[in-house]
Design an enzyme around this catalytic site. Structure first.
Site, PDB file in Angstrom:
ATOM      1  N   ARG A  74     -12.805 -11.165 -15.732  1.00  5.00           N
ATOM      2  CA  ARG A  74     -12.519 -11.997 -16.893  1.00  5.00           C
ATOM      3  C   ARG A  74     -13.794 -12.182 -17.708  1.00  5.00           C
ATOM      4  NH1 ARG A  74     -12.172 -16.613 -15.653  1.00  5.00           N
ATOM      5  NH2 ARG A  74     -12.362 -16.547 -13.399  1.00  5.00           N
ATOM      6  N   TYR A 202      -8.323  -5.113 -18.040  1.00  5.42           N
ATOM      7  CA  TYR A 202      -8.557  -5.681 -16.710  1.00  5.42           C
ATOM      8  C   TYR A 202      -7.756  -6.961 -16.425  1.00  5.42           C
ATOM      9  CZ  TYR A 202     -10.325  -7.443 -12.461  1.00  5.42           C
ATOM     10  OH  TYR A 202     -10.359  -7.895 -11.180  1.00  5.42           O
ATOM     11  N   LYS A 211      -3.279 -15.909 -16.111  1.00  7.37           N
ATOM     12  CA  LYS A 211      -4.151 -17.009 -16.548  1.00  7.37           C
ATOM     13  C   LYS A 211      -3.826 -17.471 -17.961  1.00  7.37           C
ATOM     14  CE  LYS A 211      -6.026 -16.665 -12.667  1.00  7.37           C
ATOM     15  NZ  LYS A 211      -6.760 -17.477 -11.745  1.00  7.37           N
ATOM     16  N   HIS A 231      -4.629 -24.467 -11.131  1.00  3.31           N
ATOM     17  CA  HIS A 231      -5.186 -23.287 -10.448  1.00  3.31           C
ATOM     18  C   HIS A 231      -5.171 -23.570  -8.944  1.00  3.31           C
ATOM     19  CE1 HIS A 231      -8.791 -20.210 -10.288  1.00  3.31           C
ATOM     20  NE2 HIS A 231      -7.637 -19.642 -10.017  1.00  3.31           N
ATOM     21  N   SER A 253     -12.258 -19.470  -8.826  1.00  2.00           N
ATOM     22  CA  SER A 253     -11.998 -18.052  -8.600  1.00  2.00           C
ATOM     23  C   SER A 253     -12.887 -17.497  -7.478  1.00  2.00           C
ATOM     24  CB  SER A 253     -12.265 -17.274  -9.890  1.00  2.00           C
ATOM     25  OG  SER A 253     -11.477 -17.806 -10.927  1.00  2.00           O
ATOM     26  N   CYS A 255     -12.975 -18.263  -4.374  1.00  2.00           N
ATOM     27  CA  CYS A 255     -13.486 -19.285  -3.454  1.00  2.00           C
ATOM     28  C   CYS A 255     -12.515 -19.604  -2.332  1.00  2.00           C
ATOM     29  CB  CYS A 255     -13.857 -20.555  -4.215  1.00  2.00           C
ATOM     30  SG  CYS A 255     -15.331 -20.348  -5.216  1.00  2.00           S
ATOM     31  N   GLY A 256     -11.517 -18.747  -2.107  1.00  2.00           N
ATOM     32  CA  GLY A 256     -10.759 -18.876  -0.866  1.00  2.00           C
ATOM     33  C   GLY A 256      -9.307 -19.315  -0.958  1.00  2.00           C
ATOM     34  N   ASP A 282      -2.411 -18.779  -6.080  1.00  2.00           N
ATOM     35  CA  ASP A 282      -3.308 -18.898  -7.240  1.00  2.00           C
ATOM     36  C   ASP A 282      -2.892 -19.987  -8.235  1.00  2.00           C
ATOM     37  OD1 ASP A 282      -5.713 -17.813  -8.480  1.00  2.00           O
ATOM     38  OD2 ASP A 282      -4.423 -16.998 -10.041  1.00  2.00           O
ATOM     39  N   SER A 375     -13.125  -6.162  -7.163  1.00  2.00           N
ATOM     40  CA  SER A 375     -11.984  -5.247  -7.068  1.00  2.00           C
ATOM     41  C   SER A 375     -10.799  -6.016  -6.476  1.00  2.00           C
ATOM     42  CB  SER A 375     -12.335  -4.040  -6.205  1.00  2.00           C
ATOM     43  OG  SER A 375     -12.814  -4.456  -4.945  1.00  2.00           O
ATOM     44  N   ARG A 376      -9.595  -5.592  -6.825  1.00  2.00           N
ATOM     45  CA  ARG A 376      -8.416  -6.399  -6.495  1.00  2.00           C
ATOM     46  C   ARG A 376      -7.267  -5.538  -6.010  1.00  2.00           C
ATOM     47  NH1 ARG A 376      -8.554 -12.314  -7.869  1.00  2.00           N
ATOM     48  NH2 ARG A 376     -10.695 -12.538  -8.589  1.00  2.00           N
ATOM     49  N   GLY A 503      -9.124 -18.905   9.313  1.00  2.00           N
ATOM     50  CA  GLY A 503      -8.077 -19.538  10.125  1.00  2.00           C
ATOM     51  C   GLY A 503      -8.488 -20.909  10.648  1.00  2.00           C
ATOM     52  N   ASP A 504      -9.774 -21.064  10.939  1.00  2.00           N
ATOM     53  CA  ASP A 504     -10.242 -22.339  11.484  1.00  2.00           C
ATOM     54  C   ASP A 504     -10.153 -23.478  10.477  1.00  2.00           C
ATOM     55  OD1 ASP A 504     -10.848 -21.663  14.200  1.00  2.00           O
ATOM     56  OD2 ASP A 504     -12.464 -20.407  13.399  1.00  2.00           O
ATOM     57  N   ASN A 505      -9.930 -23.143   9.210  1.00  2.00           N
ATOM     58  CA  ASN A 505      -9.754 -24.207   8.221  1.00  2.00           C
ATOM     59  C   ASN A 505      -8.514 -25.054   8.510  1.00  2.00           C
ATOM     60  OD1 ASN A 505     -12.075 -23.473   6.849  1.00  2.00           O
ATOM     61  ND2 ASN A 505     -10.992 -22.026   5.522  1.00  2.00           N
TER      62      ASN A 505
HETATM   63  P1  GTP Z   1      -9.039 -15.854  -7.218  1.00  2.00           P
HETATM   64  O1  GTP Z   1      -7.959 -14.856  -6.961  1.00  2.00           O
HETATM   65  O2  GTP Z   1     -10.213 -15.264  -7.947  1.00  2.00           O
HETATM   66  O3  GTP Z   1      -8.567 -17.103  -7.895  1.00  2.00           O
HETATM   67  O4  GTP Z   1      -9.707 -16.217  -5.815  1.00  2.00           O
HETATM   68  P2  GTP Z   1      -9.278 -16.955  -4.463  1.00  2.00           P
HETATM   69  O5  GTP Z   1      -9.619 -18.399  -4.559  1.00  2.00           O
HETATM   70  O6  GTP Z   1      -7.890 -16.598  -4.073  1.00  2.00           O
HETATM   71  O7  GTP Z   1     -10.323 -16.334  -3.427  1.00  2.00           O
HETATM   72  P3  GTP Z   1     -10.130 -15.493  -2.080  1.00  2.00           P
HETATM   73  O8  GTP Z   1      -9.250 -16.190  -1.086  1.00  2.00           O
HETATM   74  O9  GTP Z   1      -9.743 -14.125  -2.448  1.00  2.00           O
HETATM   75  O10 GTP Z   1     -11.613 -15.504  -1.472  1.00  2.00           O
HETATM   76  C1  GTP Z   1     -12.668 -14.894  -2.088  1.00  2.00           C
HETATM   77  C2  GTP Z   1     -13.846 -14.726  -1.173  1.00  2.00           C
HETATM   78  O11 GTP Z   1     -14.123 -15.921  -0.434  1.00  2.00           O
HETATM   79  C3  GTP Z   1     -13.667 -13.611  -0.187  1.00  2.00           C
HETATM   80  O12 GTP Z   1     -14.826 -12.828  -0.207  1.00  2.00           O
HETATM   81  C4  GTP Z   1     -13.524 -14.318   1.141  1.00  2.00           C
HETATM   82  O13 GTP Z   1     -14.011 -13.542   2.189  1.00  2.00           O
HETATM   83  C5  GTP Z   1     -14.311 -15.612   0.943  1.00  2.00           C
HETATM   84  N1  GTP Z   1     -13.736 -16.723   1.753  1.00  2.00           N
HETATM   85  C6  GTP Z   1     -12.465 -17.164   1.733  1.00  2.00           C
HETATM   86  N2  GTP Z   1     -12.270 -18.181   2.619  1.00  2.00           N
HETATM   87  C7  GTP Z   1     -13.463 -18.395   3.202  1.00  2.00           C
HETATM   88  C8  GTP Z   1     -13.922 -19.322   4.210  1.00  2.00           C
HETATM   89  O14 GTP Z   1     -13.180 -20.160   4.715  1.00  2.00           O
HETATM   90  N3  GTP Z   1     -15.247 -19.252   4.549  1.00  2.00           N
HETATM   91  C9  GTP Z   1     -16.087 -18.333   3.991  1.00  2.00           C
HETATM   92  N4  GTP Z   1     -17.353 -18.338   4.385  1.00  2.00           N
HETATM   93  N5  GTP Z   1     -15.690 -17.445   3.050  1.00  2.00           N
HETATM   94  C10 GTP Z   1     -14.409 -17.465   2.657  1.00  2.00           C
HETATM   95  C1  SPV Z   2      -9.326 -15.560 -11.061  1.00  2.00           C
HETATM   96  O1  SPV Z   2     -10.337 -15.084 -11.586  1.00  2.00           O
HETATM   97  O2  SPV Z   2      -9.222 -16.786 -10.809  1.00  2.00           O
HETATM   98  C2  SPV Z   2      -8.214 -14.682 -10.667  1.00  2.00           C
HETATM   99  C3  SPV Z   2      -8.263 -13.267 -11.051  1.00  2.00           C
HETATM  100  O3  SPV Z   2      -7.257 -15.151 -10.065  1.00  2.00           O
HETATM  101  S1  SPV Z   2      -7.836 -12.977 -12.705  1.00  2.00           S
HETATM  102  O4  SPV Z   2      -6.374 -12.841 -12.794  1.00  2.00           O
HETATM  103  O5  SPV Z   2      -8.481 -11.734 -13.129  1.00  2.00           O
HETATM  104  O6  SPV Z   2      -8.246 -14.077 -13.534  1.00  2.00           O
HETATM  105 MN    MN Z   3      -7.437 -17.375  -9.738  1.00  2.00          MN
END
Ligand code: GTP
Ligand code: SPV
Ligand code: MN
Length: 596
Positions: A74, A202, A211, A231, A253, A255-256, A282, A375-376, A503-505
């Site tokens: 983005r 993209y 979004k 979000h 984005s 962040c998990g 999301d 990459s997605r 998973g431990d979360n």
């Molecule tokens: P968007 O699709 O961009 O909105 O992102 P998202 O919030 O769905 O993020 P996603 O779950 O894909 O996590 C992105 C990154 O965070 C990855 O590289 C994961 O490995 C890392 N990650 C996710 N959960 C954890 C966690 O509990 N601990 C740590 N250390 N890293 C994490």
């Molecule tokens: C984000 O960036 O929060 C995403 C991926 O979920 S995108 O759809 O490209 O914005």
């Molecule tokens: Mn997102």
């Protein structure tokens, strides 16, 4: 089939005709979501090199696409909220006068489909016909966009039956043009239900249902109509008594969210009979139900997930979701068996491969990354082994807790609970997180990202906070979701994550649900309620996380927080008179608490 055969809606017909005249396509194709049409488009995209058909035994119906190297995330700097008044975009959005924006965008779009085909995509965000759903139409000159939209949304001409002659639908015009960075614009016109995106190919820039509509336009609609677009992931936790409690969580984005939404419980929880169900990863659309509780739907129909770091251990459900009918974008291509690879998939990178830029790549010797950090995969939701049985429920699921969170190496404790709704809104408003590769720009810099909505709020963030506060006023406190904040990303001084995460979360989510049900005590701190260290279950990870480590990541450091209040004050100052009085009040309480 032509659009006149499927709808008599004059606002639709007029708008489409107008845009055809503007962009001058050679051909116009109405997308109906049928398998035959999808198959034909896949074949066409492969014949031109736009997509690569992957190993159909290992990855049936899966394809690979590489974007231009300058078009991989983005672009927040080129994203605009074009409200009539600048004040309504607020201090955190780029603003452009709508008249000026339309003129500029039309000049860029004019004749840009010459020699190309216009695809008309009618789609629903949310189950078709649900009272919480909304209709959109995207025009695009990209087969990649069509095929992604067919996974991410409900594409069907049925949406015209739902729409009837209503004008309540979102217009989206996407023009690839020359993928010129200098002329790339992602513009939202909230007062006109309109999105125009030019010069990108993209994800978040061009899959306009995501979004642009489901967050930027929808957040504005929610403000006007009394609901919320957030979000947020949605997950259900089933306990051994088979009761399911739902949580919505907002993390910035990358962040998990995807990882939390699909988590597999730790062994000890599995043995007891816990399960986690994914409703969404999301975006949430949230509205009060007849019983006075808040209900959420996931408006999407697939996952546009971050590939790097996804593996059999970190997120087996996401990995399983990508095994059929998936489009991979900007990952590495393993030529030996015509499959895909990304950093963190396994410890065995391919030697005979092509990297995300399209160059020959040897994963064993190259210093370069095979896959782009952003990459997605675009995977159908139905592929997910833990997809919630409530996924298609038109009324959504009842929410017990809202959880905010971000990446903070220091400061924010593993989890804390706000004191009440308004304090919870404050907690969301002061979120900050280290930036990631999901947006163009520097990575790892802490920035304020209220409710993880900084790049996605379609109106003034001050009004958005007030909307949150106003929603709270309509809720019976017993029925309002409780509001929490989590941080999986606390690091030691030598840069190691102190909490195992993934998973431990669930161990933390269990505490959150117990708090919602009044089953567990907590310690009051200046920022809110923090768990007693004994109340987080560490069974099975005692070797990884000692009780002392846990205590250290639950700790609230008053001096660091005092420092933090300065940043909050600075941020709040940008909002002038649109900053809700209640948030000023909350900040003063925090400062008093820290001085005690
Ligand atoms: P968007 O699709 O961009 O909105 O992102 P998202 O919030 O769905 O993020 P996603 O779950 O894909 O996590 C992105 C990154 O965070 C990855 O590289 C994961 O490995 C890392 N990650 C996710 N959960 C954890 C966690 O509990 N601990 C740590 N250390 N890293 C994490
Ligand atoms: C984000 O960036 O929060 C995403 C991926 O979920 S995108 O759809 O490209 O914005
Ligand atoms: Mn997102």
């Amino acid at each position: 089939m032509v659009i006149e055969n499927v709808t008599k809606n004059q606002s639709v017909l007029d708008w489409v005709k107008d845009k055809i005249e503007l962009v001058q396509p050679d051909k116009v194709v109405l997308i109906d979501g049928s398998q035959e049409q999808i198959d034909a488009l896949r074949a066409e995209a492969c014949s031109t090199g736009e997509m690569i058909k992957l190993n159909q035994e290992k990855l049936p119906d899966c394809y690979l696409h590489r974007t231009a190297v300058n078009d991989v995330a983005r672009v927040e700097g080129r994203t605009f909220i074009c409200s009539r008044e600048e004040k309504n975009a607020g201090p955190t959005n780029n603003w452009m006068d709508p008249e000026k924006a339309y003129k500029m965008l039309y000049d860029i779009a004019r004749n840009s489909y010459k020699g190309r085909t216009m695809y008309i995509i009618p789609y629903s965000m949310g189950p078709i016909g649900s009272p919480l759903s909304k209709v959109g139409i995207e025009l695009t000159d990209s087969i990649y966009v069509v095929l992604n939209m067919c996974i991410m949304t409900r594409v069907s001409t049925k949406v015209f039956d739902v729409l009837g002659d209503s004008n309540d639908w979102v217009r989206g015009l996407h023009c690839k043009c020359e993928i010129n960075e200098e002329k790339r614009y992602i513009c939202q016109f909230p007062e006109d239900n309109t999105i125009i995106s030019v010069n990108s190919g993209y994800g978040g820039n061009v899959l306009l249902g995501k979004k642009c509509f489901a967050l930027r336009i929808a957040s504005y609609q929610g403000w006007k109509e009394g609901w919320q677009a957030e979000h947020m992931l949605i997950l259900g936790i089933e306990n051994p008594q088979h009761e399911v409690k739902y949580i919505c969580a907002a993390f910035p984005s990358a962040c998990g969210k995807t990882n939390l939404a699909m988590l597999i419980p730790p062994e000890t929880y599995l043995k007891k009979g816990y399960k986690v169900w994914c409703v969404g990863d999301d975006i949430s659309w949230i509205r009060k139900g007849a019983d006075g509780r808040l209900y959420a739907i996931n408006p999407e129909n697939g996952f546009f997930g971050v590939a790097p770091g996804t593996n059999e251990k970190s997120n087996p459900n996401a990995l399983a979701s990508t095994k059929k009918g998936t489009i991979f974008t900007n990952v590495a291509h393993n030529l030996d068996d015509n499959t895909v690879w990304w950093e963190g998939l396994d410890k065995n990178p391919p030697t005979n491969a092509v990297d995300w830029k399209g160059n020959p790549w040897n994963g064993q010797t190259s210093e370069e990354k095979g896959a782009h950090p952003n990459s997605r995969f675009t995977a159908p939701a139905v592929n997910c082994p833990c997809l919630s049985p409530e996924f298609e429920n038109p009324n959504g699921v009842p929410i017990s807790a809202f959880v905010f969170g971000g990446r903070r190496a220091k400061l924010a404790p593993l989890v804390y609970q706000s004191r009440d709704w308004n304090n919870g809104v404050f907690v969301g408003s002061i979120m900050a997180s280290e930036t990631t590769a999901a947006a163009a720009g520097a990575v790892g810099v802490v920035r304020r990202d209220p409710m993880a909505m900084l790049p996605f709020c379609g109106y003034n963030m001050g009004d958005y906070w007030q909307h949150w506060i106003d929603i709270g006023k309509t809720l019976d406190p017993d029925k309002a979701p409780k509001i929490f904040n989590v941080n999986w990303f606390r690091k030691s001084d030598d840069g190691k994550f102190l909490w195992p995460g993934f998973g431990d979360n669930l161990r933390v989510l269990e505490w959150i649900i117990d708090r919602c049900e009044g089953k567990v005590d907590a310690v009051e701190t200046p920022i809110g309620y923090v768990p007693n260290a004994e109340d987080i279950n560490l069974e099975g990870i005692e070797d990884e996380v000692s009780r002392d480590t846990l205590k250290s990541i639950l700790n609230v450091d008053k001096d660091l927080w005092k420092e933090e209040t300065k940043g909050i004050e600075e941020f709040y100052a940008k909002f002038g008179d649109t900053l809700p009085e209640e948030l000023k009040h909350q900040l003063s309480i925090l400062k008093e608490n820290l001085d005690k």
